[in-house]
Design a protein around this motif. Structure first.
Motif, PDB file in Angstrom:
ATOM      1  N   VAL A   1       0.998  -1.020  -0.191  1.00  0.00           N
ATOM      2  CA  VAL A   1       0.376   0.151   0.360  1.00  0.00           C
ATOM      3  C   VAL A   1       1.147   1.152   0.212  1.00  0.00           C
ATOM      4  N   ASN A   2       0.523   2.372  -0.667  1.00  0.00           N
ATOM      5  CA  ASN A   2       1.369   3.643  -0.999  1.00  0.00           C
ATOM      6  C   ASN A   2       0.493   4.821  -0.076  1.00  0.00           C
ATOM      7  N   ALA A   3      -1.150   4.314  -0.858  1.00  0.00           N
ATOM      8  CA  ALA A   3      -1.901   5.457  -0.001  1.00  0.00           C
ATOM      9  C   ALA A   3      -1.884   5.039   1.476  1.00  0.00           C
ATOM     10  N   PHE A   4      -1.396   5.937   1.997  1.00  0.00           N
ATOM     11  CA  PHE A   4      -1.317   5.595   3.577  1.00  0.00           C
ATOM     12  C   PHE A   4      -0.648   6.929   3.697  1.00  0.00           C
ATOM     13  N   SER A   5      -1.257   7.288   4.851  1.00  0.00           N
ATOM     14  CA  SER A   5      -0.986   8.699   5.308  1.00  0.00           C
ATOM     15  C   SER A   5      -1.286   8.946   7.047  1.00  0.00           C
ATOM     16  N   SER A   6      -0.716  10.057   7.210  1.00  0.00           N
ATOM     17  CA  SER A   6      -0.614  10.078   9.589  1.00  0.00           C
ATOM     18  C   SER A   6      -2.438  11.197   8.830  1.00  0.00           C
ATOM     19  N   LEU A   7      -3.355  11.198   9.950  1.00  0.00           N
ATOM     20  CA  LEU A   7      -4.114  11.492   9.937  1.00  0.00           C
ATOM     21  C   LEU A   7      -4.461  12.465  11.937  1.00  0.00           C
ATOM     22  N   SER A   8      -3.819  12.329  12.624  1.00  0.00           N
ATOM     23  CA  SER A   8      -4.176  13.301  13.966  1.00  0.00           C
ATOM     24  C   SER A   8      -3.117  12.721  14.535  1.00  0.00           C
ATOM     25  N   LEU A   9      -3.092  13.615  15.193  1.00  0.00           N
ATOM     26  CA  LEU A   9      -1.266  13.820  16.373  1.00  0.00           C
ATOM     27  C   LEU A   9      -2.977  13.230  17.831  1.00  0.00           C
ATOM     28  N   ASN A  10      -4.014  14.006  18.048  1.00  0.00           N
ATOM     29  CA  ASN A  10      -4.378  13.347  19.732  1.00  0.00           C
ATOM     30  C   ASN A  10      -5.642  13.193  18.947  1.00  0.00           C
TER      31      ASN A  10
ATOM     32  N   PRO B   1      -3.580  10.248  18.683  1.00  0.00           N
ATOM     33  CA  PRO B   1      -2.846   9.526  17.034  1.00  0.00           C
ATOM     34  C   PRO B   1      -3.656   8.318  16.208  1.00  0.00           C
ATOM     35  N   LEU B   2      -3.378   9.144  15.173  1.00  0.00           N
ATOM     36  CA  LEU B   2      -4.979   8.884  13.813  1.00  0.00           C
ATOM     37  C   LEU B   2      -3.955   8.515  12.277  1.00  0.00           C
ATOM     38  N   VAL B   3      -3.611   7.528  11.726  1.00  0.00           N
ATOM     39  CA  VAL B   3      -3.619   7.198  10.569  1.00  0.00           C
ATOM     40  C   VAL B   3      -4.659   7.246   9.913  1.00  0.00           C
ATOM     41  N   LEU B   4      -4.464   6.478   8.299  1.00  0.00           N
ATOM     42  CA  LEU B   4      -5.235   6.327   7.076  1.00  0.00           C
ATOM     43  C   LEU B   4      -5.135   5.444   6.017  1.00  0.00           C
ATOM     44  N   ILE B   5      -5.485   4.605   5.528  1.00  0.00           N
ATOM     45  CA  ILE B   5      -5.197   3.594   4.386  1.00  0.00           C
ATOM     46  C   ILE B   5      -6.511   3.384   3.356  1.00  0.00           C
ATOM     47  N   CYS B   6      -5.863   3.803   2.564  1.00  0.00           N
ATOM     48  CA  CYS B   6      -7.270   3.209   1.526  1.00  0.00           C
ATOM     49  C   CYS B   6      -6.629   2.476   0.646  1.00  0.00           C
ATOM     50  N   ILE B   7      -7.922   1.488   0.545  1.00  0.00           N
ATOM     51  CA  ILE B   7      -8.134  -0.234  -0.048  1.00  0.00           C
ATOM     52  C   ILE B   7      -9.353  -0.086  -0.954  1.00  0.00           C
ATOM     53  N   ASP B   8      -8.800  -0.346  -1.961  1.00  0.00           N
ATOM     54  CA  ASP B   8      -9.906  -1.034  -3.255  1.00  0.00           C
ATOM     55  C   ASP B   8     -11.288  -1.302  -2.806  1.00  0.00           C
TER      56      ASP B   8
END
Length: 160
Positions: free
Chosen positions: A40-49, A51-58
């Motif tokens: 996966v390269n559709a990955f990103s940090s989302l929130s510090l407080n 702590p959240l990240v996101l991934i995008c999947i078909d």
């Protein structure tokens, strides 16, 4: 003023977004004691407080269905020496992706690839439908990194 809709070609979309340099990750999960993973390269940090990240999947992928059921995932950030893992986990026909891949687990039970540059172990906080993908928001349960060089992807090629 009325907005004018101009169709975007898939090739132009891919070419333009391919100009954005990304790191390469393998997202892993475990369901019914079976390991699953994909590149996966559709990955990103989302929130510090919090702590959240996101991934995008078909939405059509098997991984999408598995992640919805498991409700856990780990983002394994690949080092420049792990290009082979990126290729193994991007091959949808390969049903034995974890063959000879050393893993461990942390809090969620998602596989953590040993010797990766870093990992982020998450529980699924929310799933947001968006176009032909689902955005999986991950609440971070554990993470770590090593002082290694990243595997980088740019315009359809690995930069090493």
């Amino acid at each position: 003023m009325r907005e004018v809709f101009v169709p975007i070609s898939t090739n132009k979309f891919k070419k333009t977004l391919g100009s954005f340099v990304t790191g390469v990750t393998v997202v892993t999960t475990c369901l019914d004691s079976k390991l699953h993973g994909l590149t996966v390269n559709a990955f990103s940090s989302l929130s510090l407080n919090p702590p959240l990240v996101l991934i995008c999947i078909d939405k059509k992928s098997e991984s999408n269905k598995i992640l919805k059921q498991s409700k856990i995932f780990a983002v394994n950030i690949l080092s420049k020496d792990q290009k082979n893992l990126s290729k193994i986990f991007s091959d949808s026909k390969n049903k034995n992706r974890f063959h000879k891949v050393k893993t461990t687990t942390k809090i969620t039970g998602s596989p953590i690839i040993v010797n990766s540059l870093g990992y982020i172990d998450c529980s699924v906080e929310k799933i947001i439908p968006a176009g032909d993908h689902n955005i999986f928001v991950g609440k971070i349960k554990s993470l770590n990194t090593k002082n290694l060089d990243p595997l980088i992807y740019y315009r359809g090629n690995y930069l090493v």
